[in-house]
Design a protein around this motif. Structure first.
Motif, mmCIF file in Angstrom:
data_model
loop_
_atom_site.group_PDB
_atom_site.id
_atom_site.type_symbol
_atom_site.label_atom_id
_atom_site.label_comp_id
_atom_site.label_asym_id
_atom_site.label_seq_id
_atom_site.Cartn_x
_atom_site.Cartn_y
_atom_site.Cartn_z
ATOM 1 N N MET A 51 -7.036 -12.914 -19.683
ATOM 2 C CA MET A 51 -8.243 -12.199 -19.280
ATOM 3 C C MET A 51 -8.215 -12.050 -17.760
ATOM 4 S SD MET A 51 -12.055 -12.900 -20.699
ATOM 5 C CE MET A 51 -12.505 -14.213 -19.601
ATOM 6 N N ASN A 52 -7.241 -11.286 -17.323
ATOM 7 C CA ASN A 52 -7.054 -11.059 -15.899
ATOM 8 C C ASN A 52 -6.964 -9.567 -15.608
ATOM 9 O OD1 ASN A 52 -6.608 -13.732 -14.484
ATOM 10 N ND2 ASN A 52 -5.182 -13.924 -16.199
ATOM 11 N N THR A 53 -7.412 -9.189 -14.459
ATOM 12 C CA THR A 53 -7.358 -7.838 -13.866
ATOM 13 C C THR A 53 -8.390 -6.856 -14.436
ATOM 14 O OG1 THR A 53 -5.712 -6.662 -15.256
ATOM 15 C CG2 THR A 53 -4.840 -8.012 -13.441
ATOM 16 N N THR A 54 -9.008 -6.115 -13.512
ATOM 17 C CA THR A 54 -9.811 -4.962 -13.906
ATOM 18 C C THR A 54 -8.837 -3.863 -14.317
ATOM 19 O OG1 THR A 54 -9.688 -4.037 -11.695
ATOM 20 C CG2 THR A 54 -11.559 -5.520 -12.154
ATOM 21 N N LEU A 55 -9.354 -2.778 -14.849
ATOM 22 C CA LEU A 55 -8.458 -1.696 -15.267
ATOM 23 C C LEU A 55 -7.644 -1.162 -14.079
ATOM 24 C CD1 LEU A 55 -7.383 0.176 -17.411
ATOM 25 C CD2 LEU A 55 -9.381 1.639 -17.096
ATOM 26 N N LYS A 56 -8.340 -0.990 -12.950
ATOM 27 C CA LYS A 56 -7.642 -0.456 -11.775
ATOM 28 C C LYS A 56 -6.511 -1.401 -11.332
ATOM 29 C CE LYS A 56 -8.734 1.270 -7.191
ATOM 30 N NZ LYS A 56 -9.687 1.105 -6.101
ATOM 31 N N GLU A 57 -6.821 -2.687 -11.302
ATOM 32 C CA GLU A 57 -5.793 -3.668 -10.894
ATOM 33 C C GLU A 57 -4.649 -3.714 -11.913
ATOM 34 O OE1 GLU A 57 -9.057 -6.736 -8.868
ATOM 35 O OE2 GLU A 57 -8.365 -7.043 -10.923
ATOM 36 N N GLY A 58 -5.021 -3.653 -13.186
ATOM 37 C CA GLY A 58 -4.012 -3.713 -14.236
ATOM 38 C C GLY A 58 -3.067 -2.521 -14.183
ATOM 39 N N LYS A 59 -3.639 -1.324 -13.951
ATOM 40 C CA LYS A 59 -2.791 -0.125 -13.881
ATOM 41 C C LYS A 59 -1.827 -0.223 -12.694
ATOM 42 C CE LYS A 59 -4.793 3.954 -14.730
ATOM 43 N NZ LYS A 59 -5.899 4.957 -14.789
ATOM 44 N N LYS A 60 -2.338 -0.758 -11.583
ATOM 45 C CA LYS A 60 -1.477 -0.896 -10.398
ATOM 46 C C LYS A 60 -0.321 -1.860 -10.715
ATOM 47 C CE LYS A 60 -1.856 -2.124 -5.493
ATOM 48 N NZ LYS A 60 -1.664 -3.575 -5.372
ATOM 49 N N LEU A 61 -0.654 -2.952 -11.385
ATOM 50 C CA LEU A 61 0.378 -3.927 -11.744
ATOM 51 C C LEU A 61 1.434 -3.285 -12.657
ATOM 52 C CD1 LEU A 61 1.462 -6.856 -11.907
ATOM 53 C CD2 LEU A 61 -0.276 -7.321 -13.651
ATOM 54 N N ILE A 62 0.975 -2.516 -13.629
ATOM 55 C CA ILE A 62 1.929 -1.874 -14.554
ATOM 56 C C ILE A 62 2.794 -0.867 -13.788
ATOM 57 C CG2 ILE A 62 2.135 -0.358 -16.571
ATOM 58 C CD1 ILE A 62 -0.494 -1.747 -17.598
ATOM 59 N N GLU A 63 2.170 -0.109 -12.893
ATOM 60 C CA GLU A 63 2.960 0.860 -12.106
ATOM 61 C C GLU A 63 4.020 0.153 -11.269
ATOM 62 O OE1 GLU A 63 -0.264 4.489 -11.728
ATOM 63 O OE2 GLU A 63 -0.303 2.865 -10.262
ATOM 64 N N GLU A 64 3.650 -0.981 -10.707
ATOM 65 C CA GLU A 64 4.633 -1.735 -9.905
ATOM 66 C C GLU A 64 5.776 -2.246 -10.794
ATOM 67 O OE1 GLU A 64 1.365 -3.350 -6.636
ATOM 68 O OE2 GLU A 64 2.240 -4.775 -8.054
ATOM 69 N N ILE A 65 5.431 -2.689 -11.984
ATOM 70 C CA ILE A 65 6.481 -3.165 -12.901
ATOM 71 C C ILE A 65 7.385 -2.000 -13.301
ATOM 72 C CG2 ILE A 65 6.895 -4.069 -15.238
ATOM 73 C CD1 ILE A 65 4.340 -5.818 -14.810
ATOM 74 N N LEU A 66 6.752 -0.853 -13.639
ATOM 75 C CA LEU A 66 7.542 0.312 -14.066
ATOM 76 C C LEU A 66 8.502 0.751 -12.963
ATOM 77 C CD1 LEU A 66 4.868 2.474 -15.937
ATOM 78 C CD2 LEU A 66 6.709 1.084 -16.907
ATOM 79 N N SER A 67 8.054 0.654 -11.709
ATOM 80 C CA SER A 67 8.922 1.141 -10.635
ATOM 81 C C SER A 67 10.104 0.196 -10.401
ATOM 82 C CB SER A 67 8.123 1.356 -9.348
ATOM 83 O OG SER A 67 7.730 0.093 -8.860
ATOM 84 N N GLY A 68 10.100 -0.990 -11.018
ATOM 85 C CA GLY A 68 11.213 -1.915 -10.816
ATOM 86 C C GLY A 68 12.075 -2.133 -12.039
#
Ligand code: PGA
Length: 241
Positions: free
Chosen positions: A1-18
């Protein structure tokens, strides 16, 4: 139960870029909260990696179960995997092996691959009960499945005393339990158990992942805290190189 939607999307984008830094043969699965699954599916698009998992699903097929999310709803996102029986679900939400067997059956009926968690609490390890506890979790849930269903299951061994505590099982403790799990499953499913992925979870981090993953019966990791930092998550996934 971590991250707001905005934070979660940013995290996923960072993962995708790596993801190009991860060895080709490593399967990456991300398991965001329910609210983030549809946006995550859109961000992933038709990439092969990562696959998408939910952290839980209901033990009922559909209907008047307010607040629940069914396996078929998840499959329709589409989501390909679901984590079931995490120790936090067992401890805080009263999920028993009986409930988990229903959840697994429904997940499989919707073609979701279950990531089924097993593991002992500290008192059980200290009382040398850990093999017995894990054996009953396997016997009462996975061993009730037919072989075709069993083939789709991923097991995650999570010593509860190592989750979110900073304490990691040693590589030897992990290997010992993973070998036990495989041998126990082979008692019911024979050779099929040789290809069951068995993941280790519990304070995995970039500094200890390589040693744990190098054990013969450790096929991967289930990453909690360290997955909240893209760099760390990618470094752990890269430890398979
Ligand atoms: P952790 O969590 O990596 O934060 O210990 C593992 C888990 O929740 O399975």
């Amino acid at each position: 139960m971590n991250t707001t939607l905005k934070e979660g999307k940013k995290l996923i984008e960072e993962i995708l870029s790596g993801t190009d830094r991860i060895p080709q043969d490593v399967t990456l699965i991300i398991a965001p909260p329910f609210t983030h699954l549809c946006p995550a599916a859109r961000l992933i698009g038709n990439r092969r990696n990562p696959a998408l998992a939910a952290q839980n699903s209901a033990n009922r097929e559909s209907g008047a179960y307010t607040g629940e999310v069914s396996a078929s709803m998840l499959a329709s996102i589409p989501c390909s995997h679901v984590i079931l029986g995490h120790s936090e679900r067992r401890e805080y939400y009263g999920e028993t092996n009986e409930i988990l067997l229903d959840k697994i059956r429904l997940a499989l009926a919707s073609r979701l691959r279950p990531i089924f968690c097993v593991g002992e609490v500290l008192a059980e390890r200290e009382g040398s009960m850990h093999f017995q506890v894990v054996a009953s979790q396997l016997r009462e849930v996975l061993c009730q499945l037919g072989p075709e269903d069993f083939k789709k299951v991923i097991v995650a061994y999570e010593p509860v005393w190592a989750i979110g505590t900073g304490k990691t099982a040693t590589a030897e403790q992990a290997q010992e339990m993973h070998a036990f799990i495989r041998a126990f499953l082979a008692g019911t499913f024979g050779d099929l158990a040789a290809s069951t992925p068995i993941l280790y979870g519990g304070s995995c981090k970039p500094s200890n992942a390589r040693e744990i993953f190098s054990q013969p019966d450790v096929d991967g990791g289930l990453i909690g805290g360290a997955s909240l930092k893209a760099e760390d998550f990618l470094a752990i996934a890269g430890s398979f190189a």
